[in-house]
Design an enzyme around this catalytic site. Structure first.
Site, PDB file in Angstrom:
ATOM      1  N   CYS A 247       0.791  -1.262   0.121  1.00 29.54           N
ATOM      2  CA  CYS A 247      -0.062  -0.065   0.186  1.00 29.54           C
ATOM      3  C   CYS A 247       0.774   1.179   0.074  1.00 29.54           C
ATOM      4  CB  CYS A 247      -1.067   0.097   1.192  1.00 29.54           C
ATOM      5  SG  CYS A 247      -2.076  -1.422   1.036  1.00 29.54           S
ATOM      6  N   CYS A 410      14.371   8.902  -5.710  1.00 28.26           N
ATOM      7  CA  CYS A 410      12.998   8.157  -5.677  1.00 28.26           C
ATOM      8  C   CYS A 410      12.783   8.685  -4.363  1.00 28.26           C
ATOM      9  CB  CYS A 410      13.298   6.811  -6.083  1.00 28.26           C
ATOM     10  SG  CYS A 410      14.263   5.978  -4.989  1.00 28.26           S
TER      11      CYS A 410
END
Ligand SMILES: [Zn+2]
Length: 456
Positions: A247, A410
């Site tokens: 998630c 990132c």
């Protein structure tokens, strides 16, 4: 702003006091007024029971159902359910179990409440941030029903402690989010011979089934020898780590785990009151797709005759090291890859100085498009890691050959190393010093350089 901060502090103090008072009330309630008046051992028999006045009044709307009735309610009040994970699935599941009057609810989690949890983990509120999830959940459950015994386990369930905890319960709910936990819970459920209600949710999709059901504990079953498949019957080997989503990496719509968690509670209630395997999700799996709002039920393969966990020839007689077995870490937050050599890594302070002095420095952000759209460092170009090898690595290698220096970024500093390595592999040794990745990713950037940059 000052008034807001003052109010927040005052409310936190009041909430702490309220929690203490509710805990006191809860402790007192544990010692008085049993839920039945006539059958001391009646909770697990099919003899008629006479429920107490408070129990009848409180649970009347479900007692009215012929499939529950007074005896079913007595079984619920005497049942013990362990919920593993106090997150998106565990919160709604535990909430409905407490509301239904399940006598004992254990809840296990090692994590603390974080702002990013709140859109789906509905037992936790803004004031619970930083608190352990299990204590936050226990406070909320006691507020809903002070008659149930709630036991928080603020720990990571692991081979050394899982059996001691699982053995105290009759039904196990897998509300975890990673393969090592799924295999461990399956094996623990098999070793202790209790059913496992397994749920999962990611993005807009959810799944639900019941593993390891045994008919011999249910007097309503015609064939007491029936045993449903376990998780290992269907998935004897774990998926490759790179095929597993999470998630926090891929996102999830809050109501999706809500739907699945609530259905896990319903299956647990049905198991306790004595529904048969045909009525339960045994040997069947629900696939929920929130995008087109469909529920599909698929038939699962039946029990494997040489299953390592549940067959007559089983090889798993105790819990093993599941992170080794799955080649994955259970605590995703701690995952820190170390792919690149130190000379190809750069910390946030060095990058910040470099950016202010070198206008030709390229920043390549390899997060996906929706993450990049949410927030990014000014001037960064987006080359998502998905498809990077094919689409972007050659292009960026060519830019380095033409004199550019490149830093990959990132979210946490893992994917950026993967992308940088793909470019480094295409460059001559003399050019490699111009390719770097940001250590710790945008999380580190936010902490050390730009406090206004959102951490998600
Ligand atoms: Zn099996």
């Amino acid at each position: 702003m000052e008034r807001i901060a003052t109010l927040e502090r005052e409310i936190a103090v009041l909430r702490q006091k309220l929690n203490e008072k509710e805990k006191e009330l809860y402790d007192l309630r544990q010692d008085w007024t049993p839920f039945y008046t006539n059958v001391p051992d009646g909770a697990d028999t099919n003899q008629p029971v006479q429920l107490s006045k408070w129990a009848i009044e409180r649970y009347s709307r479900q007692i009215l159902l012929s499939s529950i009735g007074a005896n079913g309610q007595a079984k619920l009040c005497g049942a013990r359910v362990l919920v593993v994970g106090a997150g998106g699935l565990g919160c709604p599941a535990a909430l409905y179990l407490a509301a239904a009057g399940v006598g004992e609810i254990g809840i296990v989690d090692y994590d603390t409440v974080d702002l990013t949890n709140l859109h789906r983990q509905v037992l936790h509120g803004e004031g619970d941030q930083g608190l352990s999830k299990v204590h936050s959940a226990a406070n909320a459950l006691r507020r809903i029903n002070s008659r149930v015994k709630v036991t928080p386990y603020n720990t990571q369930l692991a081979p050394h402690n899982a059996m001691d905890i699982v053995n105290k319960y009759d039904v196990l709910l897998d509300c975890s989010d990673n393969p090592p936990a799924r295999y461990m819970l399956n094996d623990a459920a098999q070793l202790s011979r209790i059913p496992l209600v397994s749920g999962s949710a990611l993005k807009m999709e959810g799944q639900l089934t019941v593993y390891g059901y045994r008919a011999n504990k249910n007097p309503n079953e015609k064939d007491p020898s029936y045993v449903g498949p376990c998780y290992r019957c269907l998935f004897p080997t774990p998926p490759p780590p790179e095929a597993v989503g999470s998630c926090s990496a891929h996102g999830v719509a809050g109501p999706v785990p809500g739907v699945i968690g609530v259905l896990q509670a319903l299956e647990a209630i049905k198991l306790i009151v004595g529904h048969t395997h045909e009525q339960l999700l045994v040997g069947r799996m629900i696939l929920f797709d929130g995008d087109d709002m469909t529920f599909r039920t698929v038939k699962l393969r039946s029990r494997s005759l040489d299953c390592a966990a549940c067959s007559a020839t089983r090889t798993i007689t105790r819990l093993v090291d599941y992170e080794v077995f799955c080649k994955a870490q259970g605590r995703e937050k701690d995952l820190e890859l170390s792919i690149l050599p130190p000379e190809n890594r750069i910390n946030p302070k060095e990058l910040s100085m470099l950016l202010s002095s070198d206008q030709r420095h390229l920043l390549v952000d390899v997060r996906n498009e929706s993450e990049f759209g949410m927030c990014s460092i000014g001037g960064a170009a987006n080359h998502p890691i998905d498809g990077f090898a094919v689409k972007s690595s050659g292009l960026i290698a060519e830019m380095v050959r033409q004199g550019h220096a490149v830093t990959f970024i990132c979210r946490r500093g893992n994917d950026s190393q993967i992308a940088a390595q793909l470019v480094l592999d295409q460059l001559d040794p003399g050019l490699r010093e111009h390719v770097k990745d940001l250590v710790g990713g945008l999380h580190a950037w936010s902490k050390e350089i730009d406090h206004n940059f959102p951490i998600y």
